[in-house]
Design a protein around this motif. Structure first.
Motif, PDB file in Angstrom:
ATOM      1  N   LEU A 138      98.541  18.221 -22.722  1.00  0.00           N
ATOM      2  CA  LEU A 138      98.099  19.388 -21.955  1.00  0.00           C
ATOM      3  C   LEU A 138      96.791  19.962 -22.501  1.00  0.00           C
ATOM      4  CD1 LEU A 138     101.578  21.080 -21.501  1.00  0.00           C
ATOM      5  CD2 LEU A 138     100.208  19.971 -19.715  1.00  0.00           C
ATOM      6  N   ASN A 139      96.683  20.035 -23.814  1.00  0.00           N
ATOM      7  CA  ASN A 139      95.459  20.403 -24.521  1.00  0.00           C
ATOM      8  C   ASN A 139      94.839  21.727 -24.064  1.00  0.00           C
ATOM      9  OD1 ASN A 139      93.613  19.919 -26.573  1.00  0.00           O
ATOM     10  ND2 ASN A 139      92.161  18.970 -25.162  1.00  0.00           N
ATOM     11  N   ARG A 140      95.683  22.692 -23.681  1.00  0.00           N
ATOM     12  CA  ARG A 140      95.185  24.033 -23.369  1.00  0.00           C
ATOM     13  C   ARG A 140      94.972  24.782 -24.683  1.00  0.00           C
ATOM     14  NH1 ARG A 140     100.380  25.141 -19.705  1.00  0.00           N
ATOM     15  NH2 ARG A 140     101.174  24.427 -21.705  1.00  0.00           N
ATOM     16  N   GLU A 141      94.294  25.898 -24.632  1.00  0.00           N
ATOM     17  CA  GLU A 141      94.056  26.672 -25.855  1.00  0.00           C
ATOM     18  C   GLU A 141      95.381  27.027 -26.533  1.00  0.00           C
ATOM     19  OE1 GLU A 141      92.138  30.875 -27.392  1.00  0.00           O
ATOM     20  OE2 GLU A 141      91.571  30.130 -25.420  1.00  0.00           O
ATOM     21  N   LYS A 145      96.771  25.967 -30.351  1.00  0.00           N
ATOM     22  CA  LYS A 145      97.295  26.933 -31.321  1.00  0.00           C
ATOM     23  C   LYS A 145      98.702  26.544 -31.763  1.00  0.00           C
ATOM     24  CE  LYS A 145      94.607  30.922 -29.814  1.00  0.00           C
ATOM     25  NZ  LYS A 145      94.637  32.234 -29.166  1.00  0.00           N
ATOM     26  N   ASP A 146      99.524  26.142 -30.799  1.00  0.00           N
ATOM     27  CA  ASP A 146     100.882  25.707 -31.140  1.00  0.00           C
ATOM     28  C   ASP A 146     100.862  24.480 -32.041  1.00  0.00           C
ATOM     29  OD1 ASP A 146     102.172  27.735 -29.789  1.00  0.00           O
ATOM     30  OD2 ASP A 146     102.624  26.531 -28.007  1.00  0.00           O
ATOM     31  N   LEU A 147      99.973  23.547 -31.769  1.00  0.00           N
ATOM     32  CA  LEU A 147      99.877  22.344 -32.607  1.00  0.00           C
ATOM     33  C   LEU A 147      99.513  22.714 -34.039  1.00  0.00           C
ATOM     34  CD1 LEU A 147      98.214  19.862 -30.114  1.00  0.00           C
ATOM     35  CD2 LEU A 147     100.486  19.626 -31.155  1.00  0.00           C
ATOM     36  N   GLU A 148      98.601  23.664 -34.216  1.00  0.00           N
ATOM     37  CA  GLU A 148      98.260  24.123 -35.570  1.00  0.00           C
ATOM     38  C   GLU A 148      99.496  24.677 -36.270  1.00  0.00           C
ATOM     39  OE1 GLU A 148      94.992  26.892 -35.805  1.00  0.00           O
ATOM     40  OE2 GLU A 148      93.780  25.682 -34.418  1.00  0.00           O
ATOM     41  N   LEU A 149     100.275  25.488 -35.543  1.00  0.00           N
ATOM     42  CA  LEU A 149     101.487  26.071 -36.126  1.00  0.00           C
ATOM     43  C   LEU A 149     102.522  24.990 -36.464  1.00  0.00           C
ATOM     44  CD1 LEU A 149     101.904  29.158 -33.758  1.00  0.00           C
ATOM     45  CD2 LEU A 149     101.181  29.193 -36.154  1.00  0.00           C
ATOM     46  N   ILE A 150     102.677  24.025 -35.567  1.00  0.00           N
ATOM     47  CA  ILE A 150     103.641  22.936 -35.787  1.00  0.00           C
ATOM     48  C   ILE A 150     103.248  22.124 -37.013  1.00  0.00           C
ATOM     49  CG2 ILE A 150     104.519  20.746 -34.861  1.00  0.00           C
ATOM     50  CD1 ILE A 150     104.214  22.078 -32.028  1.00  0.00           C
ATOM     51  N   TYR A 151     101.989  21.701 -37.079  1.00  0.00           N
ATOM     52  CA  TYR A 151     101.535  20.880 -38.203  1.00  0.00           C
ATOM     53  C   TYR A 151     101.625  21.654 -39.517  1.00  0.00           C
ATOM     54  CZ  TYR A 151      99.913  17.450 -34.790  1.00  0.00           C
ATOM     55  OH  TYR A 151      99.847  16.526 -33.782  1.00  0.00           O
ATOM     56  N   SER A 152     101.350  22.948 -39.479  1.00  0.00           N
ATOM     57  CA  SER A 152     101.462  23.780 -40.678  1.00  0.00           C
ATOM     58  C   SER A 152     102.913  23.838 -41.152  1.00  0.00           C
ATOM     59  CB  SER A 152     100.933  25.187 -40.384  1.00  0.00           C
ATOM     60  OG  SER A 152     101.139  26.031 -41.477  1.00  0.00           O
TER      61      SER A 152
END
Length: 158
Positions: A138-141, A145-152
């Motif tokens: 989907l690659n929306r903003e 942000k969610d991907l950053e939180l998940i990877y963190s």
């Protein structure tokens, strides 16, 4: 008898009015999601808590809405009990909406979703790998942000 936490967004079924205070940002958290599962009487059913709700249960972030996929028989039982008006979702399957004091709940009629779920603290959630795949696609903003939180969260677990 339905216990009264949820009322129909479309004004067909009201169990009680929920006072909404201006300026207060209501959100679903892990406990309110667990309460919704109980209110909908899904504890002994297969269902799938999608995307934001699954992230919430994993303590990654809270969410304004939850999306639940349920089997066709469960969908019809809930629709009849809650007097939901069914319409077609963007994905082409049937759904209906409920309003909760914390946000919107969307109930989707789904089939064959068993390989993509896992139990997290007693709740059937979309697998994190599937969420990552969808968010990257989907690659929306908000997805980035969610991907950053998940990877963190994944990095901090190691």
């Amino acid at each position: 008898m339905f216990l009264g936490v949820i009322y129909m967004k479309i004004n067909i079924y009201y169990s009680r009015e929920i006072p909404i205070i201006k300026g207060v940002d209501y959100m679903f958290n892990k406990q309110t999601i667990k309460n919704v599962i109980v209110e909908l009487d899904l504890q002994n059913e297969y269902y799938k808590l999608f995307m934001g709700g699954s992230l919430c249960v994993r303590d990654i972030r809270e969410t304004h809405d939850i999306d639940l996929g349920v089997e066709p028989e469960t969908f019809e039982r809930l629709r009849e009990r809650l007097q939901g008006t069914v319409y077609e979702s963007k994905l082409g399957n049937d759904k209906f909406d409920l309003e909760h004091e914390c946000g919107n709940i969307e109930i989707f009629k789904c089939e064959n979703f068993y390989e993509d779920i896992e139990k997290v603290e007693g709740i059937w959630c979309q697998k994190i790998e599937s969420i990552i795949e969808m968010k990257e696609m989907l690659n929306r903003e908000k997805d980035r942000k969610d991907l950053e939180l998940i990877y963190s969260k994944i990095k901090n677990k190691k």
